[in-house]
Structures are given as C-alpha cells and as structure tokens.
Design a protein around this motif. Structure first.
Motif, PDB file in Angstrom:
ATOM      1  N   VAL A 119       0.846  -1.212   0.000  1.00  0.00           N
ATOM      2  CA  VAL A 119       0.000   0.000   0.000  1.00  0.00           C
ATOM      3  C   VAL A 119       0.871   1.249   0.000  1.00  0.00           C
ATOM      4  O   VAL A 119       0.553   2.260  -0.659  1.00  0.00           O
ATOM      5  N   ALA A 120       2.010   1.189   0.710  1.00  0.00           N
ATOM      6  CA  ALA A 120       2.899   2.351   0.784  1.00  0.00           C
ATOM      7  C   ALA A 120       3.375   2.754  -0.610  1.00  0.00           C
ATOM      8  O   ALA A 120       3.467   3.947  -0.932  1.00  0.00           O
ATOM      9  N   ARG A 121       3.632   1.757  -1.446  1.00  0.00           N
ATOM     10  CA  ARG A 121       4.097   2.038  -2.797  1.00  0.00           C
ATOM     11  C   ARG A 121       2.975   2.665  -3.631  1.00  0.00           C
ATOM     12  O   ARG A 121       3.184   3.600  -4.401  1.00  0.00           O
ATOM     13  N   ILE A 122       1.776   2.107  -3.450  1.00  0.00           N
ATOM     14  CA  ILE A 122       0.620   2.657  -4.178  1.00  0.00           C
ATOM     15  C   ILE A 122       0.437   4.120  -3.776  1.00  0.00           C
ATOM     16  O   ILE A 122       0.220   5.007  -4.616  1.00  0.00           O
ATOM     17  N   GLU A 123       0.552   4.382  -2.475  1.00  0.00           N
ATOM     18  CA  GLU A 123       0.364   5.750  -1.983  1.00  0.00           C
ATOM     19  C   GLU A 123       1.448   6.676  -2.531  1.00  0.00           C
ATOM     20  O   GLU A 123       1.187   7.852  -2.840  1.00  0.00           O
ATOM     21  N   GLU A 124       2.650   6.125  -2.658  1.00  0.00           N
ATOM     22  CA  GLU A 124       3.758   6.920  -3.214  1.00  0.00           C
ATOM     23  C   GLU A 124       3.451   7.318  -4.663  1.00  0.00           C
ATOM     24  O   GLU A 124       3.662   8.450  -5.091  1.00  0.00           O
ATOM     25  N   TRP A 125       2.908   6.372  -5.426  1.00  0.00           N
ATOM     26  CA  TRP A 125       2.585   6.649  -6.830  1.00  0.00           C
ATOM     27  C   TRP A 125       1.430   7.665  -6.932  1.00  0.00           C
ATOM     28  O   TRP A 125       1.431   8.534  -7.802  1.00  0.00           O
ATOM     29  N   LEU A 126       0.454   7.522  -6.012  1.00  0.00           N
ATOM     30  CA  LEU A 126      -0.653   8.511  -5.994  1.00  0.00           C
ATOM     31  C   LEU A 126      -0.085   9.905  -5.752  1.00  0.00           C
ATOM     32  O   LEU A 126      -0.493  10.893  -6.380  1.00  0.00           O
ATOM     33  N   GLU A 127       0.891   9.956  -4.836  1.00  0.00           N
ATOM     34  CA  GLU A 127       1.555  11.224  -4.505  1.00  0.00           C
ATOM     35  C   GLU A 127       2.268  11.786  -5.739  1.00  0.00           C
ATOM     36  O   GLU A 127       2.139  12.969  -6.073  1.00  0.00           O
ATOM     37  N   ARG A 128       2.997  10.895  -6.418  1.00  0.00           N
ATOM     38  CA  ARG A 128       3.774  11.335  -7.601  1.00  0.00           C
ATOM     39  C   ARG A 128       2.867  11.900  -8.694  1.00  0.00           C
ATOM     40  O   ARG A 128       3.244  12.824  -9.413  1.00  0.00           O
ATOM     41  N   LEU A 129       1.664  11.302  -8.826  1.00  0.00           N
ATOM     42  CA  LEU A 129       0.765  11.778  -9.893  1.00  0.00           C
ATOM     43  C   LEU A 129      -0.203  12.845  -9.387  1.00  0.00           C
ATOM     44  O   LEU A 129      -1.131  13.256 -10.095  1.00  0.00           O
ATOM     45  N   GLY A 130      -0.023  13.262  -8.123  1.00  0.00           N
ATOM     46  CA  GLY A 130      -0.780  14.406  -7.602  1.00  0.00           C
ATOM     47  C   GLY A 130      -2.215  14.096  -7.223  1.00  0.00           C
ATOM     48  O   GLY A 130      -3.069  14.986  -7.212  1.00  0.00           O
ATOM     49  N   ALA A 132      -2.943  12.030  -4.329  1.00  0.00           N
ATOM     50  CA  ALA A 132      -2.914  11.416  -2.996  1.00  0.00           C
ATOM     51  C   ALA A 132      -4.131  11.844  -2.183  1.00  0.00           C
ATOM     52  O   ALA A 132      -4.671  11.043  -1.399  1.00  0.00           O
ATOM     53  N   GLY A 133      -4.577  13.076  -2.405  1.00  0.00           N
ATOM     54  CA  GLY A 133      -5.734  13.591  -1.666  1.00  0.00           C
ATOM     55  C   GLY A 133      -7.033  12.900  -2.046  1.00  0.00           C
ATOM     56  O   GLY A 133      -8.043  13.046  -1.361  1.00  0.00           O
ATOM     57  N   LYS A 134      -7.006  12.158  -3.135  1.00  0.00           N
ATOM     58  CA  LYS A 134      -8.235  11.486  -3.602  1.00  0.00           C
ATOM     59  C   LYS A 134      -8.242  10.002  -3.241  1.00  0.00           C
ATOM     60  O   LYS A 134      -9.038   9.223  -3.751  1.00  0.00           O
ATOM     61  N   ARG A 135      -7.333   9.636  -2.357  1.00  0.00           N
ATOM     62  CA  ARG A 135      -7.158   8.224  -1.991  1.00  0.00           C
ATOM     63  C   ARG A 135      -8.477   7.548  -1.607  1.00  0.00           C
ATOM     64  O   ARG A 135      -8.758   6.431  -2.030  1.00  0.00           O
ATOM     65  N   ASP A 136      -9.265   8.244  -0.793  1.00  0.00           N
ATOM     66  CA  ASP A 136     -10.491   7.615  -0.295  1.00  0.00           C
ATOM     67  C   ASP A 136     -11.756   8.180  -0.933  1.00  0.00           C
ATOM     68  O   ASP A 136     -12.863   7.975  -0.402  1.00  0.00           O
ATOM     69  N   ALA A 137     -11.565   8.886  -2.059  1.00  0.00           N
ATOM     70  CA  ALA A 137     -12.753   9.423  -2.740  1.00  0.00           C
ATOM     71  C   ALA A 137     -13.316   8.357  -3.681  1.00  0.00           C
ATOM     72  O   ALA A 137     -12.572   7.567  -4.264  1.00  0.00           O
ATOM     73  N   LEU A 138     -14.650   8.334  -3.806  1.00  0.00           N
ATOM     74  CA  LEU A 138     -15.268   7.382  -4.734  1.00  0.00           C
ATOM     75  C   LEU A 138     -14.860   7.724  -6.160  1.00  0.00           C
ATOM     76  O   LEU A 138     -14.792   8.923  -6.530  1.00  0.00           O
ATOM     77  N   ALA A 139     -14.621   6.728  -6.967  1.00  0.00           N
ATOM     78  CA  ALA A 139     -14.193   6.952  -8.344  1.00  0.00           C
ATOM     79  C   ALA A 139     -15.223   7.776  -9.114  1.00  0.00           C
ATOM     80  O   ALA A 139     -14.873   8.571  -9.990  1.00  0.00           O
ATOM     81  N   ALA A 140     -16.499   7.578  -8.745  1.00  0.00           N
ATOM     82  CA  ALA A 140     -17.563   8.302  -9.446  1.00  0.00           C
ATOM     83  C   ALA A 140     -17.436   9.816  -9.252  1.00  0.00           C
ATOM     84  O   ALA A 140     -17.941  10.598 -10.068  1.00  0.00           O
TER      85      ALA A 140
END
Lengths: 214, 404
Positions: A119-130, A132-140
């Motif tokens: 999960v830490a790696r996934i979070e790192e990639w979310l951070e890299r693509l800007g 990270a703040g949408k981690r827990d937002a619904l895709a919709a």
C-alpha cells in the motif's frame, strides 16, 4: 513474449479505402518483448479497435493475433484471464474504474490479483501523480483527469511483459502527462516490458523503437 | 487487513451488494421449509414403518405375523384330521408371494396335567404349543429347555391374563395378578403317563401379543412328542404362523378365503393402516419434493439475478484479469455456507421433531427412536447433493455466460 500479427483486419474496416496504406491492418508484424511501439492513428482509423483486439476484448477480425505461442482467438476465458493478470496490462481510453469503489479500492482489487503491491508504494505513486488527496474518494466523484491517473496506476500494479495504452493522457495537462509518462517508463523498465502506445499525434513521451501509422 | 481479505471485502461489495437481503432471506426460507418438509415426510414414513413392523417393542400394531388355521365348518367337524395341514398344504402356503416365512405351530400330543396349591389352587389338563423362536415377539431371558431340566419356561398370551384378571378373578372372588406376580409363581406339570411320566416346574417367563396360546420351547414339545406320544407317526400341525410382507394385500386375503383358512381379522384391519400410511406419506413426500423444487428454483433464480445485476462488475473484473473460475469460487464461497446453514437448520428441526414425537409416542406406550434413522439422513444427503450440484452449475454458467 512476442506479439505476432498476421494479416489482421477488423471486420468493420474490411474493404475500407486506404486500408493498404496502414502499417498494421493486413500486414504481418512481429514485435519483440521490450519494443516501445508508437501507433499513430488519426481519428476513425481503428486505434481503440486495435487495442481491444490485442487485449482480447474483440474477436470480430480476420487474420491472426498471437501472444507468444498462444493464438488469441483460441484462448479459453481462463487462459485469457491468466494472460491479463500476469503478462499483459492495459490502460483503457475510457478508464473503466468501478464507480462505487474508492481510489484505493480500485487499485487494491487489481493489486490483490497477484502478490499485491505494498500500500505504501501505491500511496507513493498517488503522490507522484498528484492525486494522494483522492485516496479515499469514490471513483464516481473523480474528474476525468483524476480517473485517468488512477487507471494508469492500476495498470502498473501487476507484473507485465506488454503494456497496451489507448490515449492514456487524453485528459491530462502537459505537466501531469510528463509525470505519468515518467512513472510508466520507470515501471515498464523494471518489468523489462514492451509497450504499444496508441495516440492521435506524434509525441516523444517514450523512447520509441518503432512508430507505425495505422 | 491483508490483501486477500481486502480483496474478498471489495469483491463482496461489487458482486453481492445488489443481491438484496430480503430476497436472500426469502430464498433461504423457501429452501429451509422445502427441505424440512421433505425430511419430515421421510420421518413420518420411517416412524410408521418402525411402528407397523413392530420393531419398536413387543406391541402388535399392524403386525405382519398371522396365525392361520383351517376353518371348522359343519361339514368337516368330527372328521379326523380335517383341519390338519399336510406337507403339500404347507408348501402351497410357502409359495404364496406375500408370504415371507412359514412356521409350524406344534401342539403337544402327550398328556400334560397342570396343578397348583395354595389360594390359587387348581388342577387341569393343559394344551401346549411351540413355534420356532424367530416367530416369537419377545424371547424372554432363560428361554429354552433340554432333557433333564426340571424348570420349564412358558409364554402365555396376554389375552389369557386379561380374561383371568377382568373376567374370571372378579367373578370368583380371586385376587387379580400383575404380569410380574404371575412370573413368580411355579406351576407343577405332570407330563406323560402310564408309569413313565415326569414332573416339572413351569413358570411364566413372558407374554405374547402375537400368538393366542400357551407356548413352551420347541425342544420340549419335540421331546414330549417323541417320548410320550401314543402314536409313532409324527403329528402334523393344525395351525401355521406366517410372516407376510403385507397381509392387507387383497391377493393374499383372497388366497386365505379360497382355501377356507381363518386368521385374526384384526391383524388384517391393522395392516390396512400400512396402505393408508403409505398413501399419506407418499402424498406428503410428493408435496415436500415439489416445495423443495420450488425452494431450489427460487434460490437458483436468486443467484442468477444477483450475478445478472452485478454484470458490469463481473465484466470489468474479467477485463482486469479475474478468471471465471476465481469469481465462481468467490460466489460459491458466499452461497454454500448459506445453503449449508439452511440445510443444517432443517436437519436440526427434524431432529427436534423426532425427539418430540418419540416422547409423545412413549406416553402412549409406543417406542420410537429419539434420533432420526438412516432414511432421513439419506434424504438429507441426497437433497444436499442435488442442491449443491444445481447451485454450482447456476453460478458457473451465470459467470461464464458473461463475456469477460
């Protein structure tokens, strides 16, 4: 795993004028693992059709597609699932996220198919693509640009020998496109993978070994 | 939380959220009720079979044992040997399809004189009979006799005791006797005669509902007939005991009528009950099978509806690399415990029902097992196997029916 195309022509495009000028339709092609292929395709030439055929989503074509030793048209659903889970990844033009799941859930469901990226790696990639703040937002609730970045990360959360990309940056600005392209290059390099990148216009997001006009 | 448990959680939300708890509860209830009714109908059939075959205890409810004799009529009365069964007669009875076993009831052909002193003083000639042990409804402890034994066990018809207790004793001012007190009494028997007899002490070892007679071990009758009978020719029987598959079968009763044989009509009437019970349990079983079929159909349709509603998720999961078999395994992992739960609950309910029935039957003097027998478990296994097969087929065909 080698990709071999033999006289491939989608049924809807059969007999269409200008088909002989295509670098793919009706031709015989062998693409080796590690090749970085850019398929330049003006609108309506069948770019999405090509990637859907390569990914096994469409079977309305003549000719043959072969992944390694496997004839795509004769692969069972189980074999196709195994190919998609471990050797062939795809970034869809229309993203195809589960709208009722959050960003992290959309990524986890893919990552859990194999041993699972931490999960830490996934979070790192979310951070890299800007995003990270949408981690827990619904895709919709995500914008198209955000959805596209989630779809990019999802495609990288599995081992793959080939990465198929259908206009993966169509909703991203130039800065975000560069960040995403860098991440893709990095992970594809780690996997020693090849890529088939289909887009409308010429670009230099990746170091292409081959450019084909569709 | 581990990756796999997160995965299961997310798959559950994608594939099962659309299912609807109400529909699931209704499908499970239909399955439970259908299966319970099936088990109960088998239970009813099994309990009646136990009762009617008289396996539960010594009671003769619907006994399949019949004692037959040749009818004494105005024409044959007085004729010597008119009511004797010849070897040919016995073979003919054995050949009747409904007859499973034939036993010869051997009577004494030697003098037997019984006497007792004290308050119950009496002295009388006594007729004795013997049947092979397999035809006795109860074989009491210590049953048997060999030459030289002074003690002789006797089985008496319960009807004889009833006649004494309710008819004879009150009219003569004699004390009534319980079964156990009778068993404590010793009766002196003088057998044989003409200076070469012997004296034995008979005691009542048990009571029979099946045969109206005073019975002694076969070995004693054979011994007496060979030693003390005035005729050298072995005596032929005048009564036979039959074990029948279904004494109410009209072909069997017609046979008895045609040959002028008499039997205890009450037994035939009881055994009518067997046919009625068979009809009732078959009908109940039929309805139960229908309900179980409907319950299964509802459950299978519920599964198909659930998968159809989750179709977009099933398709996208396939595009991400989830195989049809993995998705089927996940769905079955959710449905089979529910299915098993419904089946286990119906089995537990059937066991509770059997416990209640057994205790209610006990109050009425009928012995039933407290735990359902193998036919009930067999029905449960069969219905579980069929349900499992149908559910597995429904899930895999619904999942693989989606183009991934």
């Amino acid at each position: 795993m080698q990709l071999t195309l033999s006289s491939l022509v989608p049924v809807p495009l059969k007999g269409k004028p200008g088909l002989s000028a295509s670098g793919i339709w009706g031709k015989n092609l062998v693409l080796n693992r590690g090749a970085q292929v850019f398929v330049q395709a003006p609108s309506g030439t069948g770019k999405t059709t090509l990637l859907n055929i390569l990914y096994g989503l469409r079977s309305d074509y003549e000719g043959q597609v072969q992944w390694g030793d496997n004839q795509l048209s004769s692969m069972s659903a189980e074999a196709l699932a195994k190919l998609r889970a471990g050797k062939l990844s795809c970034i869809f033009q229309d993203m195809r996220l589960f709208p009722a799941l959050t960003t992290i859930e959309n990524l986890s469901i893919k990552s859990a198919l194999n041993d699972g990226t931490p999960v830490a790696r996934i979070e790192e990639w979310l951070e890299r693509l800007g995003i990270a703040g949408k981690r827990d937002a619904l895709a919709a609730t995500l914008s198209f640009g955000e959805q596209q970045r989630v779809a990019i990360i999802r495609a990288l959360l599995q081992p793959f020998e080939w990465l198929l990309m259908d206009e993966p940056f169509s909703h991203l600005d130039a800065a975000n496109t560069l960040k995403a392209a860098a991440l893709i290059s990095e992970v594809a390099g780690q996997n020693n993978a090849g890529m088939v990148f289909a887009d409308l216009d010429a670009n230099s997001y990746f170091q292409y070994t081959q450019t084909i006009l569709l | 939380m581990s990756g796999k448990s997160t995965q299961r959680l997310i798959l559950g939300r994608l594939l099962l959220l659309q299912a609807g708890r109400g529909r699931l509860a209704a499908a499970l209830a239909a399955l439970f009720i259908g299966n319970l009714l099936l088990l109960l109908s088998v239970l009813i059939w099994w309990n009646f079979t136990v009762l009617l075959s008289g396996k539960g205890s010594g009671e003769s409810l619907g006994s399949t044992f019949l004692v037959i004799a040749k009818k004494v009529t105005n024409d044959n009365m007085g004729k010597k040997n008119a009511t004797i069964f010849s070897s040919a007669d016995i073979d003919a009875v054995k050949a009747v399809p409904q007859v499973q076993e034939v036993g010869v009831i051997t009577a004494n052909h030697f003098p037997v004189y019984a006497m007792m002193g004290g308050n119950l003083a009496f002295a009388t000639d006594l007729p004795l009979e013997a049947v092979p042990d397999s035809f006795l409804d109860n074989i009491p402890g210590g049953w048997g006799w060999k030459p030289g034994d002074v003690s002789l066990p006797v089985i008496v018809s319960t009807q004889f005791l009833d006649i004494y207790n309710y008819v004879f004793a009150p009219s003569q001012g004699l004390p009534q006797l319980s079964q156990s007190s009778i068993q404590a009494i010793g009766i002196t028997l003088k057998v044989g005669g003409e200076g070469r007899g012997e004296t034995l002490i008979a005691h009542v070892a048990g009571f029979s509902d099946r045969i109206n007679s005073v019975m002694v071990p076969q070995s004693f009758i054979d011994y007496g007939n060979s030693r003390y009978s005035p005729t050298a020719v072995p005596a032929l029987p005048s009564r036979l005991i039959l074990r029948t598959a279904d004494p109410s079968d009209t072909r069997f009763t017609d046979y008895l009528g045609q040959h002028n044989y008499t039997t205890n009509a009450q037994n035939l009437r009881w055994s009518k009950m067997r046919s009625i019970v068979t009809v009732v349990t078959t009908a109940t079983g039929g309805i139960a099978a229908l309900l179980l079929f409907i319950g299964t159909l509802v459950f299978v349709l519920f599964i198909e509806l659930t998968i159809a509603r989750a179709r977009p998720s099933v398709v996208l999961l396939g595009q991400l690399g989830y195989s049809p078999s993995a998705l089927s395994r996940f769905m079955l992992g959710k449905f089979i415990p529910l299915l098993s739960g419904a089946l286990i609950l119906s089995a537990v309910s059937a066991m509770a029902a059997q416990l209640l029935v057994a205790s209610a039957a006990k109050e009425r003097g009928l012995m039933l097992q407290q735990v359902p027998g193998w036919p009930v478990w067999g029905a449960l296994l069969l219905s579980a196997a069929i349900l499992l097969l149908l559910v597995v087929r429904a899930v895999s065909s619904a999942i693989s029916g989606e183009k991934l």
